[in-house]
Design a protein around this motif. Structure first.
Motif, PDB file in Angstrom:
ATOM      1  N   ARG A   3      44.446  40.231  53.983  1.00  0.00           N
ATOM      2  CA  ARG A   3      46.253  40.082  53.653  1.00  0.00           C
ATOM      3  C   ARG A   3      46.937  39.575  54.258  1.00  0.00           C
ATOM      4  NH1 ARG A   3      44.327  46.568  53.693  1.00  0.00           N
ATOM      5  NH2 ARG A   3      42.777  46.779  52.897  1.00  0.00           N
ATOM      6  N   VAL A   4      48.357  40.129  53.499  1.00  0.00           N
ATOM      7  CA  VAL A   4      49.158  38.950  53.459  1.00  0.00           C
ATOM      8  C   VAL A   4      50.711  40.273  52.907  1.00  0.00           C
ATOM      9  CG1 VAL A   4      49.503  37.641  52.478  1.00  0.00           C
ATOM     10  CG2 VAL A   4      50.430  36.944  54.237  1.00  0.00           C
ATOM     11  N   GLN A   5      51.620  39.853  53.523  1.00  0.00           N
ATOM     12  CA  GLN A   5      53.210  40.531  52.882  1.00  0.00           C
ATOM     13  C   GLN A   5      53.654  39.399  52.312  1.00  0.00           C
ATOM     14  OE1 GLN A   5      55.286  43.253  54.897  1.00  0.00           O
ATOM     15  NE2 GLN A   5      55.873  43.965  53.369  1.00  0.00           N
ATOM     16  N   CYS A   6      54.285  39.787  50.861  1.00  0.00           N
ATOM     17  CA  CYS A   6      54.717  38.425  49.933  1.00  0.00           C
ATOM     18  C   CYS A   6      56.115  38.373  50.909  1.00  0.00           C
ATOM     19  CB  CYS A   6      55.015  38.753  49.025  1.00  0.00           C
ATOM     20  SG  CYS A   6      56.127  37.635  47.670  1.00  0.00           S
ATOM     21  N   PRO A   7      56.752  37.616  51.038  1.00  0.00           N
ATOM     22  CA  PRO A   7      57.808  37.395  51.473  1.00  0.00           C
ATOM     23  C   PRO A   7      59.523  38.357  50.665  1.00  0.00           C
ATOM     24  CG  PRO A   7      57.623  35.655  51.766  1.00  0.00           C
ATOM     25  CD  PRO A   7      56.537  36.367  51.576  1.00  0.00           C
ATOM     26  N   ASN A   8      58.687  37.792  49.628  1.00  0.00           N
ATOM     27  CA  ASN A   8      59.451  37.765  48.550  1.00  0.00           C
ATOM     28  C   ASN A   8      59.800  40.029  47.631  1.00  0.00           C
ATOM     29  OD1 ASN A   8      61.719  37.470  46.502  1.00  0.00           O
ATOM     30  ND2 ASN A   8      60.375  37.084  44.634  1.00  0.00           N
ATOM     31  N   CYS A   9      59.121  39.998  47.253  1.00  0.00           N
ATOM     32  CA  CYS A   9      58.370  41.624  47.101  1.00  0.00           C
ATOM     33  C   CYS A   9      58.293  42.474  47.729  1.00  0.00           C
ATOM     34  CB  CYS A   9      58.195  41.096  45.580  1.00  0.00           C
ATOM     35  SG  CYS A   9      55.926  40.901  45.575  1.00  0.00           S
ATOM     36  N   GLY A  10      57.600  42.064  49.148  1.00  0.00           N
ATOM     37  CA  GLY A  10      56.953  42.635  50.509  1.00  0.00           C
ATOM     38  C   GLY A  10      55.796  43.399  49.833  1.00  0.00           C
ATOM     39  N   ALA A  11      55.044  43.448  48.233  1.00  0.00           N
ATOM     40  CA  ALA A  11      53.890  43.606  48.602  1.00  0.00           C
ATOM     41  C   ALA A  11      52.551  43.583  49.503  1.00  0.00           C
ATOM     42  CB  ALA A  11      53.674  43.088  46.567  1.00  0.00           C
ATOM     43  N   ILE A  12      52.075  43.764  49.275  1.00  0.00           N
ATOM     44  CA  ILE A  12      50.534  43.529  50.067  1.00  0.00           C
ATOM     45  C   ILE A  12      49.953  42.769  49.319  1.00  0.00           C
ATOM     46  CG2 ILE A  12      49.065  44.657  52.216  1.00  0.00           C
ATOM     47  CD1 ILE A  12      51.720  44.766  52.782  1.00  0.00           C
ATOM     48  N   VAL A  13      49.095  41.742  49.465  1.00  0.00           N
ATOM     49  CA  VAL A  13      48.188  41.016  48.650  1.00  0.00           C
ATOM     50  C   VAL A  13      47.297  40.735  49.766  1.00  0.00           C
ATOM     51  CG1 VAL A  13      47.764  38.638  47.887  1.00  0.00           C
ATOM     52  CG2 VAL A  13      50.265  39.798  47.589  1.00  0.00           C
ATOM     53  N   GLU A  14      46.027  40.843  48.525  1.00  0.00           N
ATOM     54  CA  GLU A  14      44.546  40.878  49.983  1.00  0.00           C
ATOM     55  C   GLU A  14      43.977  39.065  48.799  1.00  0.00           C
ATOM     56  OE1 GLU A  14      41.642  43.843  51.832  1.00  0.00           O
ATOM     57  OE2 GLU A  14      41.128  43.694  49.329  1.00  0.00           O
ATOM     58  N   TYR A  15      43.420  38.402  49.857  1.00  0.00           N
ATOM     59  CA  TYR A  15      42.903  38.073  48.592  1.00  0.00           C
ATOM     60  C   TYR A  15      41.036  36.648  49.775  1.00  0.00           C
ATOM     61  CZ  TYR A  15      44.998  34.828  52.629  1.00  0.00           C
ATOM     62  OH  TYR A  15      45.257  34.341  53.858  1.00  0.00           O
ATOM     63  N   ASP A  16      40.478  36.516  49.159  1.00  0.00           N
ATOM     64  CA  ASP A  16      39.680  36.017  49.482  1.00  0.00           C
ATOM     65  C   ASP A  16      39.302  34.563  50.016  1.00  0.00           C
ATOM     66  OD1 ASP A  16      36.643  35.701  50.616  1.00  0.00           O
ATOM     67  OD2 ASP A  16      35.434  35.179  48.452  1.00  0.00           O
ATOM     68  N   ASP A  17      39.012  34.161  51.019  1.00  0.00           N
ATOM     69  CA  ASP A  17      39.513  33.197  51.794  1.00  0.00           C
ATOM     70  C   ASP A  17      37.361  32.700  52.242  1.00  0.00           C
ATOM     71  OD1 ASP A  17      38.554  35.469  54.039  1.00  0.00           O
ATOM     72  OD2 ASP A  17      39.687  34.161  55.628  1.00  0.00           O
ATOM     73  N   LYS A  18      36.871  32.968  52.499  1.00  0.00           N
ATOM     74  CA  LYS A  18      35.237  32.878  52.397  1.00  0.00           C
ATOM     75  C   LYS A  18      35.026  31.662  51.461  1.00  0.00           C
ATOM     76  CE  LYS A  18      34.841  36.194  55.032  1.00  0.00           C
ATOM     77  NZ  LYS A  18      35.779  36.350  56.569  1.00  0.00           N
ATOM     78  N   SER A  19      33.866  30.904  52.224  1.00  0.00           N
ATOM     79  CA  SER A  19      33.616  29.360  51.988  1.00  0.00           C
ATOM     80  C   SER A  19      31.698  29.620  51.583  1.00  0.00           C
ATOM     81  CB  SER A  19      33.437  27.991  52.412  1.00  0.00           C
ATOM     82  OG  SER A  19      34.892  27.363  51.729  1.00  0.00           O
ATOM     83  N   VAL A  20      31.161  29.660  50.396  1.00  0.00           N
ATOM     84  CA  VAL A  20      29.915  29.740  50.119  1.00  0.00           C
ATOM     85  C   VAL A  20      29.188  27.838  50.111  1.00  0.00           C
ATOM     86  CG1 VAL A  20      27.598  31.012  48.998  1.00  0.00           C
ATOM     87  CG2 VAL A  20      30.037  31.614  48.670  1.00  0.00           C
ATOM     88  N   TRP A  21      29.884  27.234  50.029  1.00  0.00           N
ATOM     89  CA  TRP A  21      29.156  26.246  49.690  1.00  0.00           C
ATOM     90  C   TRP A  21      29.683  25.196  50.528  1.00  0.00           C
ATOM     91  CZ3 TRP A  21      24.149  26.158  48.034  1.00  0.00           C
ATOM     92  CH2 TRP A  21      24.065  27.003  47.038  1.00  0.00           C
ATOM     93  N   GLU A  22      29.183  24.449  51.712  1.00  0.00           N
ATOM     94  CA  GLU A  22      30.341  23.293  53.076  1.00  0.00           C
ATOM     95  C   GLU A  22      30.227  22.087  52.746  1.00  0.00           C
ATOM     96  OE1 GLU A  22      31.126  24.335  56.147  1.00  0.00           O
ATOM     97  OE2 GLU A  22      30.324  26.283  55.388  1.00  0.00           O
ATOM     98  N   GLY A  23      30.039  21.795  51.294  1.00  0.00           N
ATOM     99  CA  GLY A  23      30.366  20.889  50.905  1.00  0.00           C
ATOM    100  C   GLY A  23      31.294  20.326  50.168  1.00  0.00           C
ATOM    101  N   ASN A  24      31.167  21.513  48.517  1.00  0.00           N
ATOM    102  CA  ASN A  24      32.730  21.199  47.899  1.00  0.00           C
ATOM    103  C   ASN A  24      33.852  22.211  48.068  1.00  0.00           C
ATOM    104  OD1 ASN A  24      33.030  20.335  45.120  1.00  0.00           O
ATOM    105  ND2 ASN A  24      32.019  21.769  44.405  1.00  0.00           N
TER     106      ASN A  24
END
Length: 55
Positions: A3-24
């Protein structure tokens, strides 16, 4: 998921940071879905799929 807070509008944004395949993996930008402000870059093999948790 991260999660990160947008510095412009203040919204809390959640995003996926996981990888499944190491090579691509590549860097993908994460922008706020509310105002399109650049938030961060993620090194992943997928799409970060950002969504708003709280406006």
């Amino acid at each position: 998921m991260k999660r990160v807070q947008c510095p412009n509008c203040g919204a809390i944004v959640e995003y996926d940071d996981k990888s499944v395949w190491e090579g691509n993996r590549d860097f993908e930008e994460v922008n706020c879905p509310n105002c399109d402000e650049y938030l961060t870059r993620v090194f992943t093999d997928g799409f970060p799929n950002p969504h708003i948790i709280k406006k």
